[in-house]
Design an enzyme around this catalytic site. Structure first.
Site, PDB file in Angstrom:
ATOM      1  N   TYR A   9     -33.617  27.214 -29.436  1.00 43.22           N
ATOM      2  CA  TYR A   9     -34.511  27.950 -27.808  1.00 43.22           C
ATOM      3  C   TYR A   9     -34.631  27.072 -26.521  1.00 43.22           C
ATOM      4  O   TYR A   9     -35.554  26.334 -27.370  1.00 43.22           O
ATOM      5  CB  TYR A   9     -34.641  29.259 -28.127  1.00 43.22           C
ATOM      6  N   ARG A  60     -58.630  43.243 -31.712  1.00 46.18           N
ATOM      7  CA  ARG A  60     -58.274  42.109 -32.204  1.00 46.18           C
ATOM      8  C   ARG A  60     -57.560  41.561 -33.063  1.00 46.18           C
ATOM      9  O   ARG A  60     -56.674  41.129 -33.683  1.00 46.18           O
ATOM     10  CB  ARG A  60     -58.781  41.102 -31.748  1.00 46.18           C
ATOM     11  N   LYS A  79     -36.942  40.952 -27.659  1.00 49.14           N
ATOM     12  CA  LYS A  79     -35.211  41.102 -27.480  1.00 49.14           C
ATOM     13  C   LYS A  79     -34.573  42.483 -28.203  1.00 49.14           C
ATOM     14  O   LYS A  79     -34.754  43.719 -27.830  1.00 49.14           O
ATOM     15  CB  LYS A  79     -34.407  39.526 -27.960  1.00 49.14           C
ATOM     16  N   ASP A  92     -35.492  31.120 -37.017  1.00 46.69           N
ATOM     17  CA  ASP A  92     -35.417  31.907 -35.515  1.00 46.69           C
ATOM     18  C   ASP A  92     -34.380  33.250 -35.585  1.00 46.69           C
ATOM     19  O   ASP A  92     -33.428  32.888 -35.317  1.00 46.69           O
ATOM     20  CB  ASP A  92     -35.846  31.054 -34.889  1.00 46.69           C
TER      21      ASP A  92
HETATM   22  C1  PLP Z   1     -36.575  35.054 -26.576  1.00 44.95           C
HETATM   23  C2  PLP Z   1     -36.451  33.990 -27.723  1.00 44.95           C
HETATM   24  C3  PLP Z   1     -37.896  32.849 -27.637  1.00 44.95           C
HETATM   25  C4  PLP Z   1     -39.334  33.557 -27.395  1.00 44.95           C
HETATM   26  O1  PLP Z   1     -39.477  34.103 -27.393  1.00 44.95           O
HETATM   27  P1  PLP Z   1     -40.371  35.116 -26.263  1.00 44.95           P
HETATM   28  O2  PLP Z   1     -40.810  36.366 -26.844  1.00 44.95           O
HETATM   29  O3  PLP Z   1     -39.472  34.779 -25.041  1.00 44.95           O
HETATM   30  O4  PLP Z   1     -41.895  34.234 -26.007  1.00 44.95           O
HETATM   31  C5  PLP Z   1     -37.192  32.188 -28.709  1.00 44.95           C
HETATM   32  N1  PLP Z   1     -36.163  32.179 -29.526  1.00 44.95           N
HETATM   33  C6  PLP Z   1     -35.008  32.452 -29.331  1.00 44.95           C
HETATM   34  C7  PLP Z   1     -33.868  32.613 -29.761  1.00 44.95           C
HETATM   35  C8  PLP Z   1     -35.335  33.626 -28.449  1.00 44.95           C
HETATM   36  O5  PLP Z   1     -34.217  33.924 -27.380  1.00 44.95           O
END
Ligand code: PLP
Length: 375
Positions: free
Chosen positions: A101, A47, A199, A174
Site C-alpha cells: 500500500y 477516548r 474500505k 494487511d
Molecule cells: C486504504 C488502505 C490503507 C490505509 O487506510 P486508511 O483508512 O486510508 O488510512 C492501508 N492498507 C490498504 C491495503 C489500503 O487499501
C-alpha cells in the site's frame, strides 16, 4: 454462529432503554460516576472506551476469530501504531513486501519511522528471498499484504508465517483487500490481522477507521491498546456506528464484488487492447494456486495494463461513464485509477496500469462501460 450471522449479531442487540432495533449512537464524551465514585456502566471517557467503538471491536474480533481488536482513526493510524508499538525487547526491524500500500511507503519516506526502524524490503512471492532477508538481522515484525497493491501479487501466508516464527518475529497481514469474509490470517498462525475499515468493511466510502485484530493476549497487544488510548488516535463513535452498519452486509457484498471482478477480469483478458490483467482468480495469475488455497474467493480488486503507455491508459480512464475516476476502494460503486500519476516518482506501478475497485453494480453495465472506454 457462522460468519454471516456474526456480522449481523455480534456487537448489537435490542436497546434495553427504548427497544430500538438499531443500536443508538453515543456521542457523549464523558460518563457519570455514582455517589460512591464508581462507574456503574463501565464507561468513563470516550477516548478510553465508548459503546459504539466497543461494539465494532467485538464484531471484528469475532469475524477474525481473534482474541481482541483495537480500532483507530484510520488504517494508517493502525499501521503506524503497530510499528511504533513493537515491544521494547524486540529488534527494531520490520521486513516488508516490495509491493505494498502506497501510504506505507510514504510513511517510511516522509516521517522518521523510516529512520527509527530498520525497514527491510523483500519480494514476498519468493520464499528463499524472504528467508534470507529475515535471517540477515534480528527481526521484530514481518509484514504481509495479500493480494498486494497495486500489482495484486499473492503471498503464501502460511509459509511466510512459519519462516517468521522460526526467527521469533511477530507477523501481521494487511487484510484490507480480502476482508475476513475471504481470508482469515489468524487461522494460519499470524499474530495480527490489520484493516483499513474505511474500505470493504465500511463498504460505502463514507467513514474512516482502522483496526488490528490480535490472535492472542500479549505485551504487544497491551501496547496497541495504549497507543489507541494514550496517544489518542481514536475513531469517532459515529464512524464506528457506520462501520458496524456496513459490516452487516459484508458477506453478500463480497460475493458480488468477487463475481463481478472475475467476469470483468476475463473480459479484459480477452480484449485486444489490453496487454495484461492482474487478478488472482484468473488461471493465468502467478499466485492463483496459493490464492485458491488461502482465500475463499478472489476479491474485488484488479489491475490491468493497457496496450501502449501512460497516454493510452489515461484515455481509457478519461472515457468511463459508470466507473468513477477516484482513489480508494471497497465501496459499492466501481472506481478506476491511474496509480503511477498519483504515486509520482515513488511508484511501483507501470505507466500503462489502471487499478480497478470493482463495485456491485450490474456486471453488464460495467463491461459495456469499459468496452466503450477501450474503443
Ligand atoms: C486504504 C488502505 C490503507 C490505509 O487506510 P486508511 O483508512 O486510508 O488510512 C492501508 N492498507 C490498504 C491495503 C489500503 O487499501
Amino acid at each position: 454462529m457462522r460468519f454471516e450471522t456474526k456480522a449481523i449479531h455480534v456487537g448489537r442487540g435490542i436497546d434495553p432503554l427504548t427497544g430500538a432495533v438499531t443500536s443508538p449512537l453515543h456521542l457523549s464524551t464523558t460518563y457519570e460516576r455514582a455517589a460512591d465514585g464508581s462507574y456503574t456502566n463501565d464507561f468513563m471517557y470516550s477516548r478510553g472506551d465508548n459503546p459504539n467503538r466497543r461494539a465494532l471491536e467485538a464484531c471484528l474480533t469475532s469475524l477474525e476469530s481473534g482474541f481482541d481488536c483495537v480500532t483507530y482513526a484510520s488504517g494508517m493510524a493502525a499501521i503506524s501504531s503497530i510499528i511504533e508499538a513493537l515491544p521494547q525487547d524486540l529488534p527494531r526491524r520490520v521486513v516488508m513486501p516490495d509491493d505494498m500500500y502506497f501510504g506505507i511507503r510514504a510513511l517510511i519516506s516522509e516521517t522518521d519511522i523510516g529512520k527509527r526502524f530498520d525497514i527491510a524490503i523483500a519480494d514476498m512471492t519468493n520464499l528463499a528471498e524472504v528467508e534470507k532477508v529475515i535471517q540477515d538481522a534480528p527481526t521484530g515484525l514481518v509484514w504481509m499484504e495479500t493480494p498486494s497493491n497495486p500489482l495484486v501479487k499473492i503471498v503464501d501466508i502460511k509459509a511466510i508465517t512459519k519462516i517468521a516464527q522460526k526467527a521469533e518475529a511477530y507477523t501481521v497481514v494487511d487484510n484490507t483487500w480480502p476482508t475476513p469474509a475471504l481470508q482469515r490470517p489468524l487461522s494460519y498462525g499470524v499474530d495480527f490481522s490489520l484493516h483499513s475499515v474505511t474500505k470493504y468493511i465500511g463498504g460505502h466510502s463514507d467513514l474512516m477507521v482502522g483496526a488490528i485484530v490480535a490472535k492472542s493476549d500479549s505485551i504487544y497487544l497491551k501496547n496497541l491498546r495504549a497507543w489507541q488510548h494514550e496517544k489518542g488516535a481514536v475513531p469517532s463513535p459515529f464512524d464506528c456506528w457506520l462501520a458496524l452498519r456496513g459490516v452487516q452486509s459484508l458477506s453478500p457484498r463480497m460475493r458480488v464484488h468477487c463475481a463481478n471482478a472475475l467476469e470483468l477480469a476475463e473480459f479484459l483478458e480477452a480484449h485486444p487492447k489490453v496487454e495484461a490483467v492482474h487478478y488472482p482468480g484468473l488461471a493465468s495469475h502467478a499466485g492463483h494456486a496459493i490464492a485458491a488455497k488461502q482465500m475463499s474467493s478472489f476479491g474485488g480488486m484488479l489491475s490491468f495494463q493497457v496496450k501502449g503507455g501512460e497516454k493510452e491508459a489515461m484515455e481509457v480512464a478519461a472515457n468511463v461513464k459508470i466507473f468513477t475516476r477516484a482513489t480508494s476502494l471497497g465501496g459499492t460503486h466501481s472506481l478506476i485509477e491511474h496509480r503511477a500519476s498519483v504515486e509520482k516518482d515513488k511508484t511501483m506501478a507501470p505507466a500503462n496500469l489502471l487499478r480497478v475497485s470493482v463495485g456491485i453494480e450490474n456486471i453488464e453495465d460495467l463491461k459495456e462501460d469499459l468496452s466503450q472506454a477501450l474503443e
